[in-house]
Structure formats: structure tokens, C-alpha cells
Design an enzyme around this catalytic site. Structure first.
Site, PDB file in Angstrom:
ATOM      1  NE  ARG A  24      -1.506   3.490   7.738  1.00  0.00           N
ATOM      2  CZ  ARG A  24      -0.244   3.249   7.386  1.00  0.00           C
ATOM      3  NH1 ARG A  24       0.414   4.127   6.657  1.00  0.00           N
ATOM      4  NH2 ARG A  24       0.361   2.134   7.758  1.00  0.00           N
ATOM      5  NE  ARG A  42      -7.647  -4.108   1.369  1.00  0.00           N
ATOM      6  CZ  ARG A  42      -6.676  -3.492   0.685  1.00  0.00           C
ATOM      7  NH1 ARG A  42      -6.172  -2.355   1.123  1.00  0.00           N
ATOM      8  NH2 ARG A  42      -6.232  -4.033  -0.438  1.00  0.00           N
ATOM      9  CG  ASP A  45      -4.963   0.970   3.120  1.00  0.00           C
ATOM     10  OD1 ASP A  45      -4.184   1.743   3.698  1.00  0.00           O
ATOM     11  OD2 ASP A  45      -5.035  -0.249   3.378  1.00  0.00           O
TER      12      ASP A  45
END
Length: 261
Positions: free
Chosen positions: A51, A201, A53
Site C-alpha cells: 500500500r 518517510r 499512503d
């Protein structure tokens, strides 16, 4: 039954992320709806390599679906791109064995994070890079980046450490983490055998603090050992992150994209 592999590019700005959600428009949801419409099936399940974000982009996301229907690939490719919004493009569709799994068969992934360090924001890249107004030391940045390489427990650099993949095994191998100059700043390249939720991140945000002398470089080892997300500080914004490539082959992985942006 035949399984098909998709390579997908998308601008994540207007989406709630890859994964289908009840209260947002997702890449996965639009793909499933589009393929079901093209094939005339009530439902298609599309499985992605992982996935991304909300706000994160992809140059080479990989997914698969399967169907019992006969598929004319060229027509499906053309029709699907016609149905999808222009910020989502199917780059290729190809048949693969039923043993292929977009997530479980992946050997390596490559992510790029873009930092814009000019004094003035570029209106044409503002949705695709993090504008940093602090002075960054590239030597500190690169030295810090190398300390994240290798096989390590990344619990401190993942959100939701007690659920999902991180709860089962927080150890990942980063084979490449390098800072490359671009026309208006820096590109941080990550290559690894897998990434935990928000790991890229979180590491990027931490390295920006190190490179701007807000943290000592010795904090990297200390925080890795602490296995505590609260000690790792802020995450970098989503919009500077790109999933560049997912690799399924055995030969040595090499970066597909090597250009300034």
C-alpha cells in the site's frame, strides 16, 4: 483461470492511497471497478505489491488480478486507460503464472524521496517534493544514510509497530540508501527487500533533522536500538515520496530511473 500482472503509474495527490477505503477514493478501488467494467464481471480483486499512503505517488506500482474470462490484452489495456482518470495509467498488462503474487513474490522495492532546497518553492514540483527551508549538510546526510543500510530492526521507524507486518517481523534489509543531487535539491534513493509502514518517510524526516544539525548523528544508532517510534521524530510529508520499481527477478537489482526531477 489466468492471472495478469499490471504495472501502474499514478499521481497520488487526489487519492486516499492505494488501499480501498470506505471514506475515500483509492487507486485499488478504481482499478477494481475499471477492470470489472471492461470484463463485464461483477467483481474483480486487485492485489498490489504494497500500500502507498494518501498523497504518495508511483512510477512502477505492481498488482495482479485473475479471471476465467478470455482477455484480449491490447483491448483491455486501451479500454482500462480510457476509463481511469488521467492521473492513473496502466503501463503494461501481461499474463503470469498463478504462482505469481504481486506482494509475496517481490524481492526488492525502490523508493525515491525528493527534497526541494531552493529558497523559493517551485509551483510545478510543489506536489512532488518536500520544500526544506533549512540548510542541509550533504555530508551529514550521506553519512547518516549509510548507518541505516544493512539488515536491522526498524521498529523505531515504522508506525503501527504492534500490528501487521511490523508485529510479525520488523527486520528489513536496506541494500542501498543514497543521496543524489537534482536541479533543485536532492533525491534520496531507497532500495530494500521490503519496507514497513511509513518507514521511508520516517527515515527521511530523521535524516533531515540530522543534516540540519537538529540531532547528533549518534542518535541514529541509539534510536534504532530503542525500538520506540516516539524517539524517531517527525515523518517527511507524503507528497515527496515515489514508489519507483518493484523487482521480481533474480539478477542484481539496478535502479530504473536515474534522472533529475
Amino acid at each position: 483461470m489466468q492471472r495478469y500482472k499490471l504495472v501502474i503509474s499514478y499521481d497520488g495527490t487526489n487519492y486516499s492511497g492505494w488501499q480501498t477505503q470506505l471514506n475515500g477514493c483509492s487507486i485499488q478501488g478504481l482499478l477494481e471497478k475499471g477492470i470489472a467494467t471492461c470484463l463485464g464481471q461483477p467483481h474483480i480483486s486487485v492485489i498490489g505489491s504494497g500500500r502507498t499512503d494518501a498523497g504518495v505517488h508511483a512510477l512502477g506500482q505492481v498488482a495482479h488480478f485473475q479471471t476465467e474470462k478470455d482477455v484480449e490484452l491490447r483491448r483491455l489495456h486501451y479500454s482500462l486507460n480510457g476509463l481511469l482518470p488521467p492521473d492513473i495509467r496502466i503501463q503494461s498488462i501481461e499474463p503470469v503464472p498463478l504462482s505469481f503474487h504481486a506482494q509475496k513474490s517481490a524481492l526488492r522495492k525502490e523508493y525515491h524521496y525528493f527534497l526541494h532546497t531552493d529558497a523559493v518553492t517551485n509551483p510545478f514540483t510543489r506536489l512532488y517534493s518536500w520544500h526544506i527551508r533549512r540548510l542541509l549538510c550533504p555530508d551529514l546526510f550521506q553519512e547518516g544514510a549509510q548507518q541505516f543500510c544493512g539488515t536491522q530492526d526498524f521498529t523505531s521507524f515504522t508506525n503501527e509497530a504492534h500490528t501487521g507486518a511490523a508485529s510479525r517481523n520488523p527486520v528489513r534489509t536496506l541494500s542501498h540508501l543514497h543521496l543524489c543531487p537534482t536541479k533543485q535539491g536532492w533525491r534520496l534513493e531507497f532500495i530494500g527487500n521490503g519496507f514497513l509502514y511509513k518507514m521511508v518517510r520516517n527515515i527521511t524526516g530523521f535524516l533531515v533533522e540530522v543534516a540540519s544539525s537538529q540531532r547528533p548523528i549518534s542518535d541514529i544508532h541509539r534510536v534504532l536500538q530503542a525500538k520506540d517510534r516516539r524517539q524517531a521524530g517527525m515523518a517527511a510529508p507524503a507528497h515527496g515520496l515515489f514508489l519507483v520499481r518493484v523487482d521480481y527477478s533474480d539478477p542484481t537489482f539496478t535502479a530504473l530511473y536515474d534522472h533529475d526531477a
